[in-house]
Design a protein around this motif. Structure first.
Motif, PDB file in Angstrom:
ATOM      1  N   PHE A 212       0.833  -1.201   0.000  1.00  0.00           N
ATOM      2  CA  PHE A 212       0.000   0.000   0.000  1.00  0.00           C
ATOM      3  C   PHE A 212       0.875   1.262   0.000  1.00  0.00           C
TER       4      PHE A 212
ATOM      5  N   GLU B 111      -8.919   6.855   7.905  1.00  0.00           N
ATOM      6  CA  GLU B 111      -7.708   7.660   8.120  1.00  0.00           C
ATOM      7  C   GLU B 111      -7.862   8.529   9.364  1.00  0.00           C
TER       8      GLU B 111
ATOM      9  N   ASP C  80       0.948   4.092  -2.713  1.00  0.00           N
ATOM     10  CA  ASP C  80       0.421   5.382  -2.296  1.00  0.00           C
ATOM     11  C   ASP C  80       1.459   6.495  -2.422  1.00  0.00           C
ATOM     12  N   GLU C  81       2.712   6.146  -2.196  1.00  0.00           N
ATOM     13  CA  GLU C  81       3.751   7.171  -2.224  1.00  0.00           C
ATOM     14  C   GLU C  81       4.127   7.591  -3.625  1.00  0.00           C
ATOM     15  N   SER C  82       3.949   6.703  -4.564  1.00  0.00           N
ATOM     16  CA  SER C  82       4.463   7.022  -5.885  1.00  0.00           C
ATOM     17  C   SER C  82       3.400   7.609  -6.794  1.00  0.00           C
ATOM     18  N   THR C  83       3.855   8.445  -7.712  1.00  0.00           N
ATOM     19  CA  THR C  83       2.946   8.978  -8.720  1.00  0.00           C
ATOM     20  C   THR C  83       3.232   8.308 -10.060  1.00  0.00           C
ATOM     21  N   LYS C  84       4.174   7.394 -10.073  1.00  0.00           N
ATOM     22  CA  LYS C  84       4.578   6.770 -11.339  1.00  0.00           C
ATOM     23  C   LYS C  84       3.954   5.382 -11.479  1.00  0.00           C
TER      24      LYS C  84
ATOM     25  N   ARG D 229     -10.393   2.775  -2.395  1.00  0.00           N
ATOM     26  CA  ARG D 229      -9.832   3.494  -3.533  1.00  0.00           C
ATOM     27  C   ARG D 229      -8.469   4.061  -3.194  1.00  0.00           C
ATOM     28  N   ILE D 230      -7.431   3.546  -3.793  1.00  0.00           N
ATOM     29  CA  ILE D 230      -6.100   4.053  -3.464  1.00  0.00           C
ATOM     30  C   ILE D 230      -5.311   4.374  -4.722  1.00  0.00           C
ATOM     31  N   GLY D 231      -5.989   4.745  -5.783  1.00  0.00           N
ATOM     32  CA  GLY D 231      -5.262   5.136  -6.984  1.00  0.00           C
ATOM     33  C   GLY D 231      -4.703   3.971  -7.754  1.00  0.00           C
TER      34      GLY D 231
ATOM     35  N   LEU E 224      -5.505   8.382  12.653  1.00  0.00           N
ATOM     36  CA  LEU E 224      -4.751   9.570  13.073  1.00  0.00           C
ATOM     37  C   LEU E 224      -5.024   9.983  14.519  1.00  0.00           C
TER      38      LEU E 224
ATOM     39  N   GLY F 153     -10.293  15.662   2.030  1.00  0.00           N
ATOM     40  CA  GLY F 153      -9.203  14.853   1.470  1.00  0.00           C
ATOM     41  C   GLY F 153      -8.176  15.685   0.749  1.00  0.00           C
TER      42      GLY F 153
END
Lengths: 529, 337
Positions: free
Chosen positions: A8, A84, A12-16, A147-149, A88, A418
């Protein structure tokens, strides 16, 4: 769940997309088959059954964090995601437990059999055993929606890398109403026959908006049809049963019971791509009529007679049990026409007729009639095109009509959720009525990030009054609001409700006294409602 | 008893001393908490600030009439006694204490309660009324401890360097950038800086702050001349042609907003490090409690929720409308935090 959390985080961290695909492919090669299957299920919207209500989760989290309920709610409205928010606000975990994803899903299922107090104890214990990301993911499993992209396309690409199978083949295998409880990794992914499941649909072919005729070549190469304004659906008739799928892979069979009779007229092994439309006297009704039936799992008699539906057939994907998606559109349409011709007119099936045209100008004139026909525009399909899967350029184009528009004044602003948590992005708009301003719609989208930032700074400096998170602002800015439809609504002060309203542009050139009036709005309602 | 401070459309005003604190419109006399541009603005007749804040103000505002004072030193202005106390926000930043006839009010400016290794650590000041920021005044904001944060950034940089990628880290030019500079492990590779950050570095080095060696990015510098570098850039430089000269890279952003997944994703950086020069939820609550104040004014941030929370905790809490930006995530770099 550590490896799932790592997956995950990498995604989640990457945009590639290359990085995301590689992360998934690694996971599909190393996780247990059960965990792999659950991961595919979760990322394609197949969540475990909800066993605990969101309300209870909020109460318990607020209690553990020592927060009043309203403050928890306020935090939630900023974060925009319940799981989330919970992850948190909770204090750090005091112990650790490393179990598989499948273990935690089983754990959640077991909780459903317990009494309320024991469920609560079970949840609190899990929260207290999981570090941040895992706690968030565990709570996500409880609240559903993952939904996580990660698109279905990305999943299939990663699966193709991990298994060596073709992407289109895998896309087809992942369709339908399987769950990890009804199948296994081997049966779903490794087995050869994607039609083993009788209800399994084909991936939908989607079009981009047409951006010009220059690259299309000769008009004669193209078939034009109306783009009907209903719900896109895929009707499957196999083994004496029928199934109706939405584009979002929701099974809609029970919502439109009148389509059941098509089983009597169409042979087994038939799959039709079409549009579900409310339809009477050989005319589609406006989308407003169909809207009453959306969201209803079952349909009362009155609606069945007031807004009866048909399937307007666009395309034939399976004929006599054979997948014919690779055949040219022209031939698929001919077979479709033959099938539809054998169905009596009393049955709810029609062929979406071709719109004749010789030149692009003819077509443009045909498009101008769309609103009168309750259509959204036109579809252009190359006559020799196969039926592809997903949104592809080249062979199919949609040519939608321009939306309806009205110039309105912004009167309230609210911060987004969000991704847009610290920007004022949600606005309420009004039209003029004498010296008054009558609110009639909200809109959230359509401006650039730069414009949202500019308005956010302005709202901060120009707040007249606060109503909780809502700020009243001076009526100074005019926006052109675009929308797809309008209907009378006694629940709204203005008397109208808009369909898909959004901001088309910020009319900096327009003073407030040139914004549209309530009378203008009523006129649009009279014409298009 | 009359209010020590009042809230006007020019800024926070002290009638007894006829001066303003961090005004946003031109006034004759301004007391400045710190050098960020939403607090230290151009156009005031006279300024008073700490000696630690003065150099950056001169650098940014040019030729101004500026008096300086050291932390803790009491100055008489009219009928008011003022003193500046460390706010821990950025080097030189201060809370301003104003006493009139035994009634003490404190303006926090921007502050954080954890030591960042660079700024003079926050000192609680006893007062009757506390005017506080609350940029991150919701319980969802909890900062990563400094040692874990340092580890995260160093790991990220080292992994990138090993894979032949440049590490580009977005951070505000005053405060955040230098704070990160002092914590990263400069043995991993060269450190390059964007002009706005390097200018501030020079000002702080002149003041005696020890920062590691940095190299200003000039046209001939790229990933070829400085492989495996850490590039400190202003947030607005991320994703521009300026940033593309560094070849294959990983981008990260350092901000308190990175606590929120949605904001992290909107920023479209590869990594988000949760670090802020503002107080987190616990920091705010602890700071307010430590002042012993019964009256609290919230200036900027999640003011309505925070005011309601403070009221429920028994404070006489109010919201004040100001022009301060806090940690402006989407603003241009000049509205820093």
């Amino acid at each position: 769940m550590k490896d799932f959390a790592t997956l995950f985080t990498r995604i989640d961290e990457s945009t590639k997309t290359t990085v995301k695909t590689a992360a998934l492919a690694d996971y599909f090669q190393t996780a247990t088959p059960e965990d792999r299957l659950w991961t595919i299920a979760l990322f394609t919207g197949r969540r475990p059954k909800r066993t605990i209500t969101a309300t209870r989760l909020r109460e318990w989290a607020a209690e553990v964090a020592g927060l009043p309920d309203w403050l928890f709610e306020e935090s939630y409205s900023i974060v925009g995601d319940l799981a989330e928010t919970i992850a948190l606000v909770l204090p750090p975990a005091t112990k650790t437990e490393d179990q598989t994803l499948t273990h935690w899903i089983g754990y959640i299922k077991t909780l459903s059999t317990l009494e309320d107090d024991d469920r609560k104890a079970g949840i609190l214990d899990a929260w207290n055993s999981l570090p941040n990301t895992e706690r968030f993911l565990f709570t996500k499993l409880l609240t559903g929606g993952f939904r996580i992209g990660v698109s279905a396309k990305l999943i299939t690409r990663a699966l193709a890398q991990a298994t060596g199978q073709d992407e289109p083949q895998l896309t087809h295998k992942l369709m339908g109403n399987w769950t990890p409880d009804t199948t296994t990794w081997d049966a779903l992914i490794e087995a050869d026959d994607p039609t083993a499941d009788l209800s399994r649909p084909y991936p939908f072919y989607l079009a981009y908006q047409l951006d010009g005729f220059d690259d299309l070549g000769a008009p004669a190469d193209w078939n034009a049809e109306r783009k009907w304004d209903g719900i896109r659906g895929q009707l499957i008739i196999r083994g004496g049963e029928h199934h109706l799928w939405s584009r979002g892979e929701d099974l809609m069979t029970d919502r439109f019971p009148e389509l059941a009779q098509l089983c009597d007229y169409l042979p087994g092994g038939t799959v039709i791509d079409g549009e579900v439309l409310a339809f009477t006297d050989e005319r589609p009704l406006s989308f407003n009529a169909l809207q009453k039936r959306i969201g209803r799992k079952t349909v009362p008699k009155k609606l069945l007679t007031g807004a009866p539906v048909i399937l307007m057939a666009y395309d034939l994907l399976e004929h006599d049990g054979k997948d014919i998606r690779d055949m040219p559109l022209q031939e698929r349409r001919e077979s479709l026409q033959t099938l539809v011709a054998e169905v009596p007119d009393t049955a709810p099936l029609r062929l979406s007729a071709s719109v004749p045209f010789k030149t692009w100008d003819d077509l443009s004139a045909a498009r101008d009639q769309s609103r009168d026909l309750n259509a959204e525009g036109l579809m252009l399909k190359r006559r020799d095109s196969p039926y592809l899967s997903g949104r592809k350029r080249g062979d199919w184009w949609k040519w939608k009509i321009d939306p309806l528009t009205i110039d309105a004044v912004m009167i309230y602003a609210q911060a987004g959720h969000g991704r847009r948590a610290n920007l004022f992005t949600d606005y309420t708009f009004a039209v003029r009525n004498g010296n008054d301003l009558v609110p009639f719609t909200k809109a959230y989208s359509g401006l650039t990030d730069k414009e949202f930032r500019e308005i956010t700074a302005w709202v901060r400096k120009n707040t007249l009054q606060r109503f909780g998170p809502v700020r009243q602002v001076p009526p100074e800015h005019v926006f052109e609001i675009a929308f797809e439809g309008i209907q009378a609504s006694p629940r709204h002060k203005s008397g109208v409700a808009l369909r898909f309203p959004r901001m088309l542009r910020w009319r900096r050139d327009k003073p407030v006294d040139e914004a549209n009036t309530l009378d203008d709005l009523k006129e649009i309602l009279a014409t298009y409602g | 008893m009359a209010d020590v401070l009042t809230f006007t459309d020019r800024g926070i005003y002290c009638p007894a001393g006829d001066f303003y604190i961090d005004p946003w419109k031109p006034v004759d006399r301004a007391l400045i908490t710190h050098g960020h541009s939403d607090h230290a603005r151009w156009g005031m007749g006279r300024y008073l600030a700490t000696s630690g804040t003065a150099p950056v103000m001169r650098h940014r505002l040019g030729d101004i009439t500026l008096e300086t004072v050291d932390y803790g030193v009491k100055t008489r202005i009219g009928d008011a006694t003022v003193s500046f106390h460390p706010a821990g926000h950025v080097p030189g930043s201060a809370q301003i204490r104003v006493a009139v006839k035994g009634e003490v009010w404190v303006v926090s400016g921007d502050y954080k309660t954890v030591a960042d290794g660079l700024s003079e650590p926050f000192e609680p000041v006893q007062c009757h009324a506390f005017i506080t920021e609350c940029t991150f005044g919701l319980p969802i904001f909890k900062w990563t401890p400094q040692d874990i944060l340092t580890q995260q950034i160093n790991d990220w940089w080292a992994t990138n360097a090993a894979a032949g990628r440049t590490s580009i880290l977005g951070a505000y030019a005053l405060g955040k950038a230098q704070r990160l500079l002092t914590t990263v492990n400069s043995a991993i590779g060269p450190i390059l800086t964007h002009g706005a950050i390097e200018n501030t570095n020079a000002v702080l080095r002149d003041q005696g702050f020890a920062l590691p060696r940095t190299t200003l990015v000039t046209p001939e510098i790229s990933h070829k001349t400085h492989p495996g570098a850490l590039v400190l850039a202003t947030p607005s430089a991320l994703g521009t042609t300026w940033a593309r000269r560094f070849g294959p890279s990983s981008t990260a952003f350092a901000s308190g907003w990175m606590a929120l997944r949605g904001v992290r994703r909107r920023r479209a950086a590869d990594r988000g490090f949760i670090v802020s020069d503002h107080a987190d939820w616990e920091g705010l609550n602890a700071a307010i409690k430590a002042t012993g104040a019964s009256k609290v004014f919230a200036t900027h941030g999640y003011t309505s929720a925070f005011q309601k929370w403070l009221s429920s905790e028994g404070y006489d809490a109010h919201i004040v409308s100001t022009d301060y930006q806090g940690e402006g995530f989407d603003q241009a770099d000049e509205a820093e935090a």
